[in-house]
Design an enzyme around this catalytic site. Structure first.
Site, PDB file in Angstrom:
ATOM      1  CB  SER A 197      -0.907   0.013   1.243  1.00  0.00           C
ATOM      2  OG  SER A 197      -1.576   1.259   1.371  1.00  0.00           O
ATOM      3  CE1 TYR A 200      -4.281  -2.016   5.503  1.00  0.00           C
ATOM      4  CE2 TYR A 200      -3.138   0.019   4.974  1.00  0.00           C
ATOM      5  CZ  TYR A 200      -3.761  -1.140   4.564  1.00  0.00           C
ATOM      6  OH  TYR A 200      -3.862  -1.433   3.224  1.00  0.00           O
TER       7      TYR A 200
END
Length: 359
Positions: A192, A205
């Protein structure tokens, strides 16, 4: 007051020094920089001209997290292109799994694959071996999103996210490496843009994405001697292309916020207040309503390049937001270049995290 003036003076000096150093480097080394850029462009053009699509001779591709999102779309595309796919799903009765089963194709194998389970991973590898499919590539895609401040997020919650996003990817990749090594194939890690920067309220995260990026970098160097290429795909803002903002995920987040509150100490509760978490949840609910559908095709294109091009890039950064500038994506690319005083100001401005008005 004196301390505040001193701090401001230090910040101004920091900006000025950064600007002077940058200008000095550009001025003194402009010729060499130009030559390096030309050489880089030349090498890039040469590599692209030699880059061809590979024939993997019917070998399989294992993709995790195929119930929804990028994994599901990748399975559909690559199967339609004629490849043999092993689709790992968390739930064999999910809508995604049911839709894939309707294809009734001998080239599409659907297996239960909870990436947090050693048993599931071993069974998936045994299945591939029993079918004598061969394994050209593994796409580590399964992941979950998790918001929450560090002080509010429990240790168990940190571990829960890491078990899927970090250790889950490592578990699957390690299980598949002997097969991929035999075929001199590919390992593709879906990371990501958040693996490139830090962001308030996203620590659980972001930690896992930073971690999986580092693992992939180490593995890429280790696998060179075996002819295996390791590629990282970094999606930007693609919330509208996944289930990350679905009602089911929002309900999960609501439950996790409840767990945070139940496990918080009296001191933490009195500091933040229940309204703080309620506002955070409401912001995500509003975003789900306003979210614009985004095509997952750019990510699938990058995965396809990573798997089947003879000389793929080590990284594919793919900006999202369906044609508009991906502001957070730009921030991710600049994060390690700009001073922390600049990146911190941007994060504070974007999230308003420096204001605390829950009470």
């Amino acid at each position: 007051m004196a301390f505040d003036i001193s701090r401001r003076f230090y910040e101004i000096c920091h900006y000025v020094c950064f600007a002077l150093v940058l200008c000095n480097v550009l001025y003194r080394h402009l010729f060499y920089i130009a030559v390096m850029l030309l050489c880089y462009v030349g090498v890039w053009i040469y590599k692209r001209s030699q880059n061809t699509w590979m024939d993997i001779n019917g070998q399989g591709i294992l993709i995790t997290g195929c119930d929804t999102g990028f994994g599901f779309h990748a399975v559909e595309r690559f199967h339609d292109l004629g490849y043999t796919i092993i689709a790992g799903v968390l739930n064999m009765e999910s809508k995604g799994a049911q839709k894939l089963r309707k294809k009734k194709s001998k080239r599409l194998h659907i297996v239960k694959l909870d990436v947090t389970s050693d048993t599931d991973v071993m069974e998936a590898v045994k299945y591939i071996q029993s079918k004598r499919l061969g394994l050209w590539g593994v796409v580590s895609n399964a992941g979950i999103n998790f918001p929450g401040d560090v002080e509010l997020t429990t240790t168990d919650q940190f571990q829960k996210v890491a078990e899927v996003n970090l250790y889950g990817g490592i578990r699957v990749i390690k299980g598949c490496l002997p097969l991929v090594r035999r075929s001199k194939g590919r390992v593709v890690v879906i990371s990501s843009a958040r693996g490139l920067y830090s962001w308030p309220g996203e620590s659980a995260y972001n930690i896992t994405k930073h971690g999986i990026e580092t693992m992939a970098d180490c593995l890429r160097l280790e696998m060179r001697k075996f002819g295996v290429k390791v590629v990282v795909v970094q999606p930007g803002d693609f919330d509208g292309a996944t289930s990350i903002m679905s009602p089911i995920q929002l309900e999960r987040i609501k439950q996790e916020f409840g767990t945070m509150w139940e496990n918080a100490s009296d001191e933490v509760r009195s500091t933040y207040g229940k309204e703080y978490l309620d506002n955070m949840y409401q912001a995500r609910s509003t975003k789900m309503i306003d979210i614009t559908p985004v095509s997952p095709d750019p990510i699938t294109d990058a995965i396809q390049q990573a798997l089947f091009r003879s000389t793929p890039f080590s990284r594919y950064f793919v900006g999202g937001t369906d044609g508009y500038v991906d502001i957070v994506g730009v921030y991710a690319k600049l994060f390690n270049i700009l001073p922390e005083s600049v990146t911190d100001k941007f994060a504070e401005w974007w999230t308003d995290c420096h204001h605390f008005s829950n009470k």
